[in-house]
Motif scaffolding. Structure first.
Motif, mmCIF file in Angstrom:
data_model
loop_
_atom_site.group_PDB
_atom_site.id
_atom_site.type_symbol
_atom_site.label_atom_id
_atom_site.label_comp_id
_atom_site.label_asym_id
_atom_site.label_seq_id
_atom_site.Cartn_x
_atom_site.Cartn_y
_atom_site.Cartn_z
ATOM 1 N N ASP A 239 -20.749 3.223 -12.211
ATOM 2 C CA ASP A 239 -19.579 2.452 -12.617
ATOM 3 C C ASP A 239 -19.379 1.209 -11.762
ATOM 4 O O ASP A 239 -18.751 0.241 -12.189
ATOM 5 N N HIS A 240 -19.926 1.225 -10.545
ATOM 6 C CA HIS A 240 -19.823 0.103 -9.622
ATOM 7 C C HIS A 240 -20.696 0.414 -8.427
ATOM 8 O O HIS A 240 -21.293 1.493 -8.331
ATOM 9 N N SER A 241 -20.778 -0.501 -7.476
ATOM 10 C CA SER A 241 -21.454 -0.244 -6.218
ATOM 11 C C SER A 241 -20.406 -0.198 -5.109
ATOM 12 O O SER A 241 -19.207 -0.105 -5.394
ATOM 13 N N GLN A 242 -20.849 -0.267 -3.872
ATOM 14 C CA GLN A 242 -19.938 -0.363 -2.728
ATOM 15 C C GLN A 242 -20.519 -1.305 -1.686
ATOM 16 O O GLN A 242 -21.743 -1.486 -1.620
ATOM 17 N N ILE A 243 -19.632 -1.888 -0.877
ATOM 18 C CA ILE A 243 -20.059 -2.695 0.261
ATOM 19 C C ILE A 243 -19.355 -2.192 1.524
ATOM 20 O O ILE A 243 -18.317 -1.528 1.443
ATOM 21 N N GLU A 244 -19.937 -2.497 2.671
ATOM 22 C CA GLU A 244 -19.271 -2.218 3.940
ATOM 23 C C GLU A 244 -18.078 -3.161 4.066
ATOM 24 O O GLU A 244 -18.195 -4.352 3.759
ATOM 25 N N VAL A 245 -16.927 -2.647 4.502
ATOM 26 C CA VAL A 245 -15.731 -3.486 4.595
ATOM 27 C C VAL A 245 -15.112 -3.414 5.986
ATOM 28 O O VAL A 245 -15.251 -2.427 6.703
ATOM 29 N N ARG A 246 -14.462 -4.512 6.379
ATOM 30 C CA ARG A 246 -13.617 -4.547 7.570
ATOM 31 C C ARG A 246 -12.183 -4.667 7.068
ATOM 32 O O ARG A 246 -11.923 -5.352 6.081
ATOM 33 N N GLN A 247 -11.265 -4.005 7.705
ATOM 34 C CA GLN A 247 -9.920 -3.883 7.165
ATOM 35 C C GLN A 247 -8.864 -4.570 8.021
ATOM 36 O O GLN A 247 -8.978 -4.639 9.241
ATOM 37 N N GLU A 248 -7.859 -5.072 7.321
ATOM 38 C CA GLU A 248 -6.699 -5.656 7.976
ATOM 39 C C GLU A 248 -5.453 -5.142 7.273
ATOM 40 O O GLU A 248 -5.417 -5.066 6.029
ATOM 41 N N ASP A 249 -4.450 -4.783 8.045
ATOM 42 C CA ASP A 249 -3.231 -4.207 7.485
ATOM 43 C C ASP A 249 -2.271 -5.321 7.075
ATOM 44 O O ASP A 249 -1.646 -5.972 7.910
ATOM 45 N N MET A 250 -2.135 -5.522 5.780
ATOM 46 C CA MET A 250 -1.266 -6.571 5.257
ATOM 47 C C MET A 250 0.206 -6.284 5.533
ATOM 48 O O MET A 250 1.031 -7.198 5.594
ATOM 49 N N ALA A 251 0.558 -5.021 5.716
ATOM 50 C CA ALA A 251 1.954 -4.658 5.971
ATOM 51 C C ALA A 251 2.466 -5.228 7.289
ATOM 52 O O ALA A 251 3.684 -5.352 7.484
ATOM 53 N N LYS A 252 1.549 -5.588 8.186
ATOM 54 C CA LYS A 252 1.951 -6.173 9.458
ATOM 55 C C LYS A 252 2.367 -7.640 9.318
ATOM 56 O O LYS A 252 2.970 -8.203 10.226
ATOM 57 N N ASN A 253 2.015 -8.240 8.190
ATOM 58 C CA ASN A 253 2.390 -9.628 7.916
ATOM 59 C C ASN A 253 3.781 -9.623 7.278
ATOM 60 O O ASN A 253 3.936 -9.741 6.069
ATOM 61 N N GLN A 254 4.796 -9.452 8.089
ATOM 62 C CA GLN A 254 6.150 -9.225 7.592
ATOM 63 C C GLN A 254 6.676 -10.396 6.768
ATOM 64 O O GLN A 254 7.359 -10.208 5.752
ATOM 65 N N GLU A 255 6.360 -11.602 7.172
ATOM 66 C CA GLU A 255 6.849 -12.768 6.435
ATOM 67 C C GLU A 255 6.291 -12.793 5.016
ATOM 68 O O GLU A 255 6.995 -13.120 4.059
ATOM 69 N N LEU A 256 5.030 -12.412 4.894
ATOM 70 C CA LEU A 256 4.420 -12.334 3.561
ATOM 71 C C LEU A 256 5.056 -11.210 2.741
ATOM 72 O O LEU A 256 5.401 -11.393 1.567
ATOM 73 N N CYS A 257 5.224 -10.051 3.355
ATOM 74 C CA CYS A 257 5.785 -8.896 2.645
ATOM 75 C C CYS A 257 7.224 -9.133 2.192
ATOM 76 O O CYS A 257 7.671 -8.541 1.207
ATOM 77 N N ASP A 258 7.938 -9.980 2.883
ATOM 78 C CA ASP A 258 9.305 -10.302 2.472
ATOM 79 C C ASP A 258 9.351 -11.032 1.135
ATOM 80 O O ASP A 258 10.409 -11.108 0.503
ATOM 81 N N CYS A 259 8.211 -11.533 0.696
ATOM 82 C CA CYS A 259 8.134 -12.218 -0.603
ATOM 83 C C CYS A 259 7.986 -11.242 -1.761
ATOM 84 O O CYS A 259 8.175 -11.614 -2.927
ATOM 85 N N PHE A 260 7.653 -9.978 -1.464
ATOM 86 C CA PHE A 260 7.336 -9.018 -2.524
ATOM 87 C C PHE A 260 8.594 -8.579 -3.280
ATOM 88 O O PHE A 260 9.583 -8.176 -2.664
ATOM 89 N N GLN A 261 8.505 -8.599 -4.599
ATOM 90 C CA GLN A 261 9.558 -8.014 -5.428
ATOM 91 C C GLN A 261 9.272 -6.540 -5.665
ATOM 92 O O GLN A 261 10.184 -5.712 -5.711
ATOM 93 N N HIS A 262 7.999 -6.223 -5.842
ATOM 94 C CA HIS A 262 7.519 -4.838 -5.907
ATOM 95 C C HIS A 262 6.312 -4.745 -4.986
ATOM 96 O O HIS A 262 5.719 -5.754 -4.622
ATOM 97 N N GLU A 263 5.919 -3.566 -4.654
ATOM 98 C CA GLU A 263 4.764 -3.405 -3.788
ATOM 99 C C GLU A 263 3.473 -3.723 -4.546
ATOM 100 O O GLU A 263 3.396 -3.555 -5.762
ATOM 101 N N PRO A 264 2.456 -4.187 -3.835
ATOM 102 C CA PRO A 264 1.203 -4.598 -4.487
ATOM 103 C C PRO A 264 0.564 -3.464 -5.280
ATOM 104 O O PRO A 264 0.691 -2.290 -4.934
ATOM 105 N N ALA A 265 -0.168 -3.837 -6.327
ATOM 106 C CA ALA A 265 -0.782 -2.858 -7.223
ATOM 107 C C ALA A 265 -2.281 -3.118 -7.370
ATOM 108 O O ALA A 265 -2.827 -4.078 -6.838
ATOM 109 N N LEU A 266 -2.907 -2.244 -8.110
ATOM 110 C CA LEU A 266 -4.316 -2.236 -8.502
ATOM 111 C C LEU A 266 -5.228 -1.712 -7.386
ATOM 112 O O LEU A 266 -5.424 -0.515 -7.266
ATOM 113 N N GLU A 267 -5.809 -2.603 -6.565
ATOM 114 C CA GLU A 267 -6.845 -2.210 -5.606
ATOM 115 C C GLU A 267 -6.725 -3.040 -4.333
ATOM 116 O O GLU A 267 -6.246 -4.176 -4.381
#
Length: 365
Positions: A239-267
């Motif tokens: 159905d798909h492949s995979q890649i190695e990923v490095r992660q960053e927690d978007m929830a720590k970006n409070q100024e960005l999260c203050d723009c959300f009307q609903h929490e992010p969706a999909l993937e």
């Protein structure tokens, strides 16, 4: 990749529909059509191994092995390259645009929550929604159902959580599939295995554990294929492949999260954002400043105009599900948001590596 390149897996699904004289909804795969016409198998087994993309095969498998010996070609999955979208499109012959299955979790206004489609529970809380998706986003009729309604015997085989032929191990899955093929009245079997995807999320697609498991899968599949009746053909796909990923927690970006009307969706690698109307310009600026090197941001209108989720009649809830903006990963960065677990491998982004899958065809005759 260009958006028009995605969707070969949907063509493959329509080739199967055409072989059984059912209605088709998109173009078919000409190579698969020719193979089916040449072999004319009594029974076809479609084995879908979750996340067994060609990029993973190239890392771990020998060109002399069973999978590569019978590899017809590389094809593309749908966008986004993720299980809920890709398996649904393969099974129904319809694109994500048409069937509305776009990602792991989707926002539903009637419960004001992000619901995981396969699990019918909330992405971010402990809320459970039993039976909700069946009513709110019913899947189009899949090939197995359609064949049965046309009085053509068909079957399906699933991991342990499935209702039909639940299987605790890959070998048990193949044993169940073999029994369906040996039934001379059976004409089609859909077989799905998910544990390989789970392993790569945990260990990474380049890990030694992944290589060992993939070789085991290949060896077990070859033994299974050799036991099939002469008039049964085997099609293997992912159905798909995979890649190695490095992660960053978007929830720590409070100024960005203050723009959300609903929490992010999909993937995590294809993110639908719902933004407060008065903060849209600020969101665009903040997102591109923070993540613009790794994610491409699309407006709601651009997503529809460019047909990112495929062609066909648009699902009634499509515009609701894509949010105000869609951010698509173009590097190995993955944006986490309130995630309880980290992963080493993932998919659903916009790289070619995530989108390429094998079309493997085997028949004794």
């Amino acid at each position: 990749m260009e958006w028009k390149e995605y969707g070969d897996i949907t063509k493959a699904g329509n080739s199967l529909r055409q072989y059984y004289d059912l209605e088709t909804y998109h173009h078919t795969d000409e190579d698969l059509d020719a193979w089916l016409k040449d072999k004319r198998p009594r029974c076809v087994i479609a084995l879908l191994i979750d996340a067994m993309g060609t990029s993973v095969m190239k890392k771990h498998l020998s060109k002399d092995g069973f999978f590569y010996r019978h590899l017809q070609k590389e094809i593309t999955t749908v966008f986004p390259p993720t299980t809920s979208a890709a398996t649904t499109s393969f099974r129904t012959g319809k694109s994500p645009t048409e069937n509305g299955w776009l990602g792991w979790n989707q926002y539903f206004k009637e419960v004001d929550d992000n619901v995981i489609l396969f699990l019918e529970k909330s992405q971010y809380t402990d809320a459970q929604y039993p039976g909700f998706i069946t009513k709110a986003l019913p899947m189009h009729k899949d090939l197995v159902q359609d064949l049965r309604e046309h009085h053509i015997q068909s079957d399906s085989v699933w991991p342990g959580w499935g209702k039909e032929n639940p299987s605790g191990t890959y070998q048990e899955l193949l044993d169940h599939a073999l029994k369906t093929a040996q039934n001379t009245q059976n004409h089609f079997t859909y077989v799905y295995w998910d544990a390989f995807d789970t392993l790569m999320h945990q260990k990474g697609p380049g890990s030694q554990d992944t290589g060992i498991k993939l070789k085991e899968i290949e060896e077990e599949t070859e033994r299974f294929a050799e036991k099939l009746p002469d008039d049964c053909a085997l099609m293997i796909i992912a159905d798909h492949s995979q890649i190695e990923v490095r992660q960053e927690d978007m929830a720590k970006n409070q100024e960005l999260c203050d723009c959300f009307q609903h929490e992010p969706a999909l993937e995590p690698r294809t993110i639908a954002f719902y933004i407060k109307p008065e903060k849209k310009e600020k969101f665009i600026s903040l997102f591109n400043e923070s993540y613009g090197k790794d994610y491409q941001l699309y407006t709601h209108e651009e997503v529809l105009r460019d047909k990112l989720f495929g062609t066909g009649a648009q699902h009634a809830r499509m515009e609701e599900f894509i949010g105000d903006y869609l951010a698509i990963g173009k590097t190995d960065l993955q944006l986490r948001y309130k995630a309880k677990k980290t992963v080493k491998g993932d998919h659903a982004g916009g790289t070619r590596e995530e989108a390429m899958i094998p079309l493997i065809l085997y028949a004794k005759k």
